[in-house]
Write an enzyme that holds these catalytic residues in place. Sequence first.
Site, mmCIF file in Angstrom:
data_model
loop_
_atom_site.group_PDB
_atom_site.id
_atom_site.type_symbol
_atom_site.label_atom_id
_atom_site.label_comp_id
_atom_site.label_asym_id
_atom_site.label_seq_id
_atom_site.Cartn_x
_atom_site.Cartn_y
_atom_site.Cartn_z
ATOM 1 N N GLU A 487 0.822 -1.211 0.000
ATOM 2 C CA GLU A 487 0.000 0.000 0.000
ATOM 3 C C GLU A 487 0.860 1.267 0.000
ATOM 4 O O GLU A 487 0.583 2.227 0.707
ATOM 5 C CB GLU A 487 -0.964 -0.015 1.190
ATOM 6 N N GLU A 580 -4.731 -8.890 0.866
ATOM 7 C CA GLU A 580 -5.422 -8.579 2.128
ATOM 8 C C GLU A 580 -6.903 -8.574 1.834
ATOM 9 O O GLU A 580 -7.349 -7.911 0.894
ATOM 10 C CB GLU A 580 -5.012 -7.213 2.699
#
Length: 891
Positions: A487, A580
């Site tokens: 991220e 995720e």
Amino acid sequence: MAASTNNTTRERILINDGWKFYKYNLIVEADSLIYDIRPEVRDERDDRPADERPTEAAKVAGGSNVLKPWILPTGNAFIKDPAKRHTRPEGNPGGNFPFVQTGFNDGTWESVTLPHDWAVKGPFYKGWNTEIGGGMGRLPVHGVAWYRRKLDIPAADAGKSVFLDVDGAMSYAMVWLNGQLVGGWPNGYTSWRVDLTPYLKPGGQNQLAIRVDNPPSSSRWYPGGGIYRNVWLTKTNAVHVGHWGTFVTTRDVSKTAATVDLKVTVANDAATDSNVEVSTEIYKLDGAGKKAGKAIARINPATAAIKTKGSETIASSVTIANPKLWGPPPTQTPNRYVAVTTVTAQGKPVDVYETPFGIRDLRFDGEKGIFVNGERVYIQGVNQHHDLGALGAAFNVRAAERQLEMLRDMGCNAIRMAHNPPAPELLELTDRMGFLVVNEQFDDWELKKTPLDFHLIFPDWHEQDLRALIRRDRNNPSVIMWSFGNEVGEQYTDEEGAKVARRLHAIVKEEDSTRPTTVSMNYAKPHMPLPAVVDVISLNYQGEGIRDAPAYAGLKGIRTSPLYPAFHEKFPDKVILSSENAAAISSRGEYMFPVTDGISSPVKDGLGGDPKSLQVSSYELYSVDFGSSADKVFGSLEKHPYVAGGFVWSGWDYLGEPTPYYLARSSYFGIIDLAGFKKDRFYLYQAHWRPDFPMAHILPHWNWPNRVGQVTPVHVLTSGDEAELFLNGKSLGRKKKQQYEYRLRWNEVQYAPGELKVVAYKNGKKWAENSVKTTGEAQKLQLAADRATIQADGEDLSFVTVRVTDKNGLMVPNAKNALHFSIEGPGELVATDNGDAANLVPFPSHDRDAFNGLCLVIVRGKPGQKGTITVRAESAGLEAGTVTVKTVDAK
């Protein structure tokens, strides 16, 4: 990780004992021996949303009185371009500082044994605007500290090369020996080495001093503090296998044969050139990692001429007939081998180096997923942070093994290391147990997520950190993929961000071309340049969609429709993983009403969450704003069969990041709570991931004296395909799972005390049963140890579960009695916990409330002391309970 069996050639000595420790009370009181100038922190909030966009790094002017120029050369071996390597300046910063001096009296300092996490004992910071808030776990991780230890170096070691190997120190570690600055490493997760040889005094005591500096506002989760992994002293002859100097790969793998390729890098620290011969024997390893039997293959000796202060890499191969392949259970077996390499110079063996490895074939198919040894293995994975709950960041093999054992019981077959290199021993466990691993480095690149995180060192250290990770772990068969970002803010910077990604991708491929690369993306879309860089598309929450369902309407933040189809269309040849997913949250044993009618809902005050008690409902339908329930994730993955599987956020609760309740200490994301107790979600995953395992589980508990006659929904989690529910013997109906349905719901049950019973069926046949009963009042305490015998080595642990029960031995599911613990015999009570994210009692406390009927006591045997440990639990008005644990000679 390599270890020698021949002390005449190589010694690898664990030096975890005998350390002295001192930490400054306040950062402003600390010495000025800083690595580098840091930017001023103007915003200390650490309660930002996890998916908030990273921001530009603050600009700081370089300082003249910093030690960075002396530390940078430590990483030179990991910088490919010689022109970019660092030259050590003249001088010896810190040489006159008392703590590094041999004669300094550290008798008043604390005696500690490594691995050591200075922060985990607490106390917790409470409330808002504290020095360390909920994001970093409310524990005193920040500050500057020193570790000192004497090293006895025999005169016989003169002429040898002696290295200090540190598996992890949080963070900005700097090393002095005998008053001389040796080097260091700023990244607290990287394993690293410094060469002590030039500063040693063989034939006497040598003084080692290590300074660590852990900034506040430096992490999005609990980082721990101090030297929290193992430290080793490695002694070799001047000619030896270099640091992480072997690389084993396998090819042409079948049941009848496999080719093993071995590269060995030999270093020559001697003052003269050397001619060497390198030979290798290969042995099978047993389940405990010990050599079994005679060598099953030999690689023909190869020779090389190595110039003084240089190194050479020797490549060779051998074919192994009928190899025992490494693969994930239950359908495969994690067989392993070890390559024992002998280096000979001037006719004498000068080094013996062992490299454990596995023979396995990996194949990545964009349409069908991941294949191990020809078998498609669907990824049923979890993300794991590095802390071990009440033990903090200090690594412990047994605690990590316990985590993996419970995850395996759930059906988990893969671990994503979020978001940093793990302890090497954790990969030894995943190798032995057969988990697949995504190994990851970097939660940020040049853009920052917190003001003082590792973006500050990325420009100077990204190459060294990434190469160090790969060289250390490339022989672990469990590692199937390298991830070099999570991220990262560069997702937002288009071609500029992709340029950074290409640089990192190239580094990975230079070190290991046999495994694919990936970066986990929560924002980058198929048309952007960054996804095109990596081999595997890893999506954080985007596959299922972010804030796209009606229940999530109006929430602020990233909003994305389900993107599996768009990514698959753009990159049809690339494997897609849900790196995720879920980010579901719950508090074990807490149930709140009303219950959402849908399959996934964000937590809201009065709907799934209670901001006063800081608890989240365990109906397992609730998530953070950017997440989804497990039910929604299951359906999304099933509708897109080309997706190779995914990794749940998260397997276990972890310290820090207490979304949605910042005043708590730990996360609510775990399928298993911080103490290691299963949440109801565990059974939802077990039912889905182990469809052939007969099981059924009912929620909620059935102690609701204030809800008599009120609607109290009952959910059944089962690997069966239908079930019938009974209340006090009366059928409440038989229900069958529909397509994309992963639980059975009886939404209109009116509470009456007694017994709920479910009978599950599969293919029309009885499959499993489960029941919950209304209990009596709490009356006694029952204790059970996960292992009744442990080693008396000061490291092995027994995890003792305390249950509050009624007179019939039924656990009272809402009991929160105050408990007191005591211990007798050759052991110590290391920590207690109850899994309550809002509980701010320090972990070493012998007093703790039960949380919904359960509590945990962690017991350790004293080194070298055999005998019987007795653990006792007491509570006012309850019958006390005891359990015994035997300690035996360490193996």
